[in-house]
Design a protein around this motif. Structure first.
Motif, PDB file in Angstrom:
ATOM      1  N   LEU A   1       0.874  -1.174   0.000  1.00 31.17           N
ATOM      2  CA  LEU A   1       0.000   0.000   0.000  1.00 31.17           C
ATOM      3  C   LEU A   1       0.908   1.220   0.000  1.00 31.17           C
ATOM      4  N   LEU A   2       0.976   1.897  -1.130  1.00 36.29           N
ATOM      5  CA  LEU A   2       2.035   2.873  -1.353  1.00 36.29           C
ATOM      6  C   LEU A   2       1.508   4.286  -1.546  1.00 36.29           C
ATOM      7  N   PRO A   3       2.342   5.295  -1.240  1.00 38.77           N
ATOM      8  CA  PRO A   3       1.976   6.667  -1.580  1.00 38.77           C
ATOM      9  C   PRO A   3       1.766   6.788  -3.087  1.00 38.77           C
ATOM     10  N   CYS A   4       0.889   7.692  -3.491  1.00 38.37           N
ATOM     11  CA  CYS A   4       0.518   7.802  -4.907  1.00 38.37           C
ATOM     12  C   CYS A   4       1.725   7.917  -5.831  1.00 38.37           C
ATOM     13  N   GLY A   5       2.661   8.781  -5.505  1.00 35.12           N
ATOM     14  CA  GLY A   5       3.800   8.988  -6.389  1.00 35.12           C
ATOM     15  C   GLY A   5       4.737   7.805  -6.473  1.00 35.12           C
ATOM     16  N   MET A   6       4.693   6.936  -5.480  1.00 31.67           N
ATOM     17  CA  MET A   6       5.597   5.787  -5.438  1.00 31.67           C
ATOM     18  C   MET A   6       5.007   4.567  -6.128  1.00 31.67           C
TER      19      MET A   6
ATOM     20  N   PRO B   1      -2.629  30.479  -0.532  1.00 31.09           N
ATOM     21  CA  PRO B   1      -1.228  30.645  -0.920  1.00 31.09           C
ATOM     22  C   PRO B   1      -0.281  29.572  -0.393  1.00 31.09           C
ATOM     23  N   MET B   2      -0.753  28.663   0.499  1.00 28.81           N
ATOM     24  CA  MET B   2       0.159  27.708   1.137  1.00 28.81           C
ATOM     25  C   MET B   2      -0.396  26.282   1.068  1.00 28.81           C
ATOM     26  N   TYR B   3       0.516  25.311   0.805  1.00 33.38           N
ATOM     27  CA  TYR B   3       0.112  23.924   0.576  1.00 33.38           C
ATOM     28  C   TYR B   3       1.090  22.974   1.259  1.00 33.38           C
ATOM     29  N   ILE B   4       0.570  22.136   2.150  1.00 39.34           N
ATOM     30  CA  ILE B   4       1.384  21.082   2.756  1.00 39.34           C
ATOM     31  C   ILE B   4       1.245  19.860   1.855  1.00 39.34           C
ATOM     32  N   MET B   5       2.329  19.460   1.211  1.00 33.90           N
ATOM     33  CA  MET B   5       2.217  18.417   0.192  1.00 33.90           C
ATOM     34  C   MET B   5       3.509  17.606   0.084  1.00 33.90           C
ATOM     35  N   PRO B   6       3.432  16.404  -0.490  1.00 32.51           N
ATOM     36  CA  PRO B   6       4.645  15.601  -0.684  1.00 32.51           C
ATOM     37  C   PRO B   6       5.616  16.266  -1.650  1.00 32.51           C
ATOM     38  N   LEU B   7       6.898  16.073  -1.392  1.00 35.45           N
ATOM     39  CA  LEU B   7       7.936  16.612  -2.271  1.00 35.45           C
ATOM     40  C   LEU B   7       7.743  16.114  -3.701  1.00 35.45           C
TER      41      LEU B   7
ATOM     42  N   VAL C   1      -6.376  25.948   8.034  1.00 36.39           N
ATOM     43  CA  VAL C   1      -6.650  25.125   6.851  1.00 36.39           C
ATOM     44  C   VAL C   1      -7.946  25.571   6.177  1.00 36.39           C
ATOM     45  N   TYR C   2      -7.842  25.822   4.883  1.00 37.16           N
ATOM     46  CA  TYR C   2      -9.004  26.208   4.076  1.00 37.16           C
ATOM     47  C   TYR C   2      -9.776  24.985   3.611  1.00 37.16           C
ATOM     48  N   THR C   3      -9.042  23.957   3.154  1.00 35.10           N
ATOM     49  CA  THR C   3      -9.698  22.739   2.678  1.00 35.10           C
ATOM     50  C   THR C   3      -8.691  21.604   2.623  1.00 35.10           C
ATOM     51  N   GLY C   4      -9.205  20.390   2.406  1.00 33.54           N
ATOM     52  CA  GLY C   4      -8.362  19.222   2.206  1.00 33.54           C
ATOM     53  C   GLY C   4      -8.488  18.725   0.779  1.00 33.54           C
ATOM     54  N   LEU C   5      -7.361  18.459   0.129  1.00 34.46           N
ATOM     55  CA  LEU C   5      -7.349  17.985  -1.257  1.00 34.46           C
ATOM     56  C   LEU C   5      -6.326  16.872  -1.416  1.00 34.46           C
ATOM     57  N   HIS C   6      -6.492  16.088  -2.474  1.00 33.24           N
ATOM     58  CA  HIS C   6      -5.431  15.168  -2.872  1.00 33.24           C
ATOM     59  C   HIS C   6      -4.282  16.017  -3.418  1.00 33.24           C
ATOM     60  N   PRO C   7      -3.030  15.611  -3.205  1.00 35.02           N
ATOM     61  CA  PRO C   7      -1.900  16.413  -3.699  1.00 35.02           C
ATOM     62  C   PRO C   7      -1.955  16.730  -5.192  1.00 35.02           C
ATOM     63  N   SER C   8      -2.482  15.814  -5.999  1.00 32.41           N
ATOM     64  CA  SER C   8      -2.594  16.096  -7.435  1.00 32.41           C
ATOM     65  C   SER C   8      -3.547  17.261  -7.686  1.00 32.41           C
ATOM     66  N   GLU C   9      -4.574  17.378  -6.838  1.00 36.53           N
ATOM     67  CA  GLU C   9      -5.503  18.502  -6.958  1.00 36.53           C
ATOM     68  C   GLU C   9      -4.841  19.803  -6.506  1.00 36.53           C
ATOM     69  N   MET C  10      -3.934  19.702  -5.539  1.00 38.47           N
ATOM     70  CA  MET C  10      -3.179  20.890  -5.123  1.00 38.47           C
ATOM     71  C   MET C  10      -2.333  21.412  -6.280  1.00 38.47           C
TER      72      MET C  10
ATOM     73  N   LYS D   1       6.171  18.380  -9.326  1.00 37.95           N
ATOM     74  CA  LYS D   1       5.324  18.288 -10.516  1.00 37.95           C
ATOM     75  C   LYS D   1       4.723  19.633 -10.917  1.00 37.95           C
ATOM     76  N   ILE D   2       4.827  20.646 -10.067  1.00 40.48           N
ATOM     77  CA  ILE D   2       4.271  21.962 -10.387  1.00 40.48           C
ATOM     78  C   ILE D   2       4.999  22.527 -11.605  1.00 40.48           C
ATOM     79  N   GLN D   3       4.239  22.999 -12.582  1.00 37.45           N
ATOM     80  CA  GLN D   3       4.836  23.391 -13.857  1.00 37.45           C
ATOM     81  C   GLN D   3       5.627  24.692 -13.768  1.00 37.45           C
ATOM     82  N   ASP D   4       4.990  25.753 -13.297  1.00 35.22           N
ATOM     83  CA  ASP D   4       5.653  27.061 -13.261  1.00 35.22           C
ATOM     84  C   ASP D   4       6.255  27.287 -11.879  1.00 35.22           C
ATOM     85  N   LYS D   5       7.505  26.888 -11.733  1.00 31.39           N
ATOM     86  CA  LYS D   5       8.151  26.997 -10.423  1.00 31.39           C
ATOM     87  C   LYS D   5       8.653  28.399 -10.127  1.00 31.39           C
TER      88      LYS D   5
END
Length: 410
Positions: free
Chosen positions: A95-100, A294-300, A272-281, A305-309
């Protein structure tokens, strides 16, 4: 063994083996994909009649169905959500994290095919994403009392039911498992005391949680330098974290509790404003809208994967990137039987695959390239001396109450 014959109804076949629908569709019987058709016509229509209506060879089609059922059973094909009790049929459950999950599946499929060829035996395994199992499989684990009900190898993610008091008392305290980590492990993890002092868990990797900020939306506030900064009143409803439908990630909540107590949980809930899956973030950030938090707690992994860094900063708070563990339980009674499998899972080759996907490995021969990223780990003293299951319930109740009170969006 033949399990399907021409006298069975279409409804009987597809109710018992829903994965066979794709074979029916490939042979001109796509109408049974419609639930209403299946329920009204299916019970009345025998397979023999259905095949004659589309001019499909009866013997060949039935052989195809039975082969698919046989292959499915050989591979252990089922979902934990529907049949958690069938885990005992498996050699390995992951049972793995999504990215793994994807890089693991690719590597393990190749290994499994070669293993089965050499051993002349099918490797019974099931690989699923860890997400959403908190309320299904992990709830079932709280009820398991016999070691015979578990697979030989279990890989899991986050602080889950394997850390709960019932599992500790029924299994960990009885030393049913063995630690296969190298000693010392990779310096990135050796330095934070990641190895299980009881030698029950084999720590494989970690899902690192970081703080992503959309810098242009921070406005007059300075960018947070610590996790504690997120607890400030000025950040109310300005943070997004992993969650959905009233459930929020324990991989975030437990470290915040450990660091800042229940008062810290209340303050985090207010932020916290809301809870989302990291892909939705990632999608929200890449929308470039100016009315998003403006702020997101998310996996590295997802932060990368964010396009415009150029618009964002991947922050490592002063306490460190939060370590959400990826751990393995290997039955002591099976350790010799599964040695080739665990050698692969703990080996340098898979360690490199994991590290390249931004899931640093504990293998000491692999360079994780963390570039000086500090890590924060809950610690074994806390995990072993706390009723984690009860604490999670208390934290969830306090967090959700405050989240609703301060205008969190579900």
């Amino acid at each position: 063994m033949k399990v399907i014959d021409e006298t069975m109804s279409i409804y009987q076949i597809l109710s018992e083996y829903p994965f066979l629908l794709k074979i029916f569709k490939q042979h001109g019987m796509e109408k049974f994909e419609n639930r209403e058709v299946l329920e009204k016509l299916g019970p009345l229509l025998k397979l023999k009649t259905a095949l004659s209506m589309v001019s499909v060879n009866e013997d060949s089609f039935i052989e195809l169905l039975n082969q698919a059922v046989s292959d499915s059973e050989a591979k252990g094909d089922f979902t934990l959500a529907d049949s958690p009790e069938r885990q005992k049929e498996l050699t390995l459950l992951a049972l793995l994290p999504c990215g793994m999950k994807m890089p693991f599946s690719r590597a393990f499929d190749d290994f499994s095919a070669e293993y089965s060829r050499q051993m002349n035996n099918v490797l019974h395994s099931l690989v699923e994403g860890n997400v959403n199992h908190e309320l299904s499989y992990y709830a079932y684990i709280d009820l398991v009392t016999s070691i015979d009900e578990l697979p030989d190898i279990i890989i899991s993610s986050d602080i889950n039911s394997f850390y709960h008091k019932s599992f500790q008392e029924n299994f960990l305290n009885k030393e049913y498992f063995v630690n296969l980590n190298s000693s010392p492990m990779n310096i990135d993890f050796e330095s934070i005391g990641f190895a299980d002092p009881r030698a029950q868990f084999t720590m494989i990797s970690a899902n690192l949680l970081v703080l992503v900020t959309i810098d242009e939306l921070i406005q007059g506030n300075t960018r947070p330098e610590s996790w504690e900064d997120l607890l400030k009143a000025g950040y109310r409803n300005r943070v997004v974290m992993r969650g959905q439908d009233g459930f929020f990630c324990n991989g975030v909540l437990l470290p915040f509790y450990r660091l800042y107590g229940m008062e810290g949980i209340k303050k985090l809930a207010s932020s916290v404003y809301t809870g989302l899956h990291p892909s939705e973030m990632v999608k929200m950030i890449d929308s470039k809208k100016d009315d998003v938090p403006p702020m997101y707690i998310m996996p590295l992994f997802f932060a990368k994967k964010i396009q415009d860094k150029s618009r964002i900063t991947i922050n490592i708070p002063s306490e460190g990137a939060i370590v959400s563990p990826v751990q393995m339980l290997v039955k002591k009674s099976a350790v010799e039987r599964v040695k080739e499998i665990t050698d692969f899972l703990c080996g340098k080759g898979f360690g490199k695959i994991s590290a390249r996907a931004f899931f640093p490995t504990t293998n000491p021969e692999v360079e994780n390239n963390l570039e000086g990223i500090k890590l924060y780990w809950l610690g074994w003293d806390f995990l072993m001396n706390t009723d984690i299951g009860e604490l999670k319930k208390e934290v969830e109740e306090v967090f959700n109450a405050q989240f609703r009170e301060t205008g969190g969006f579900v």
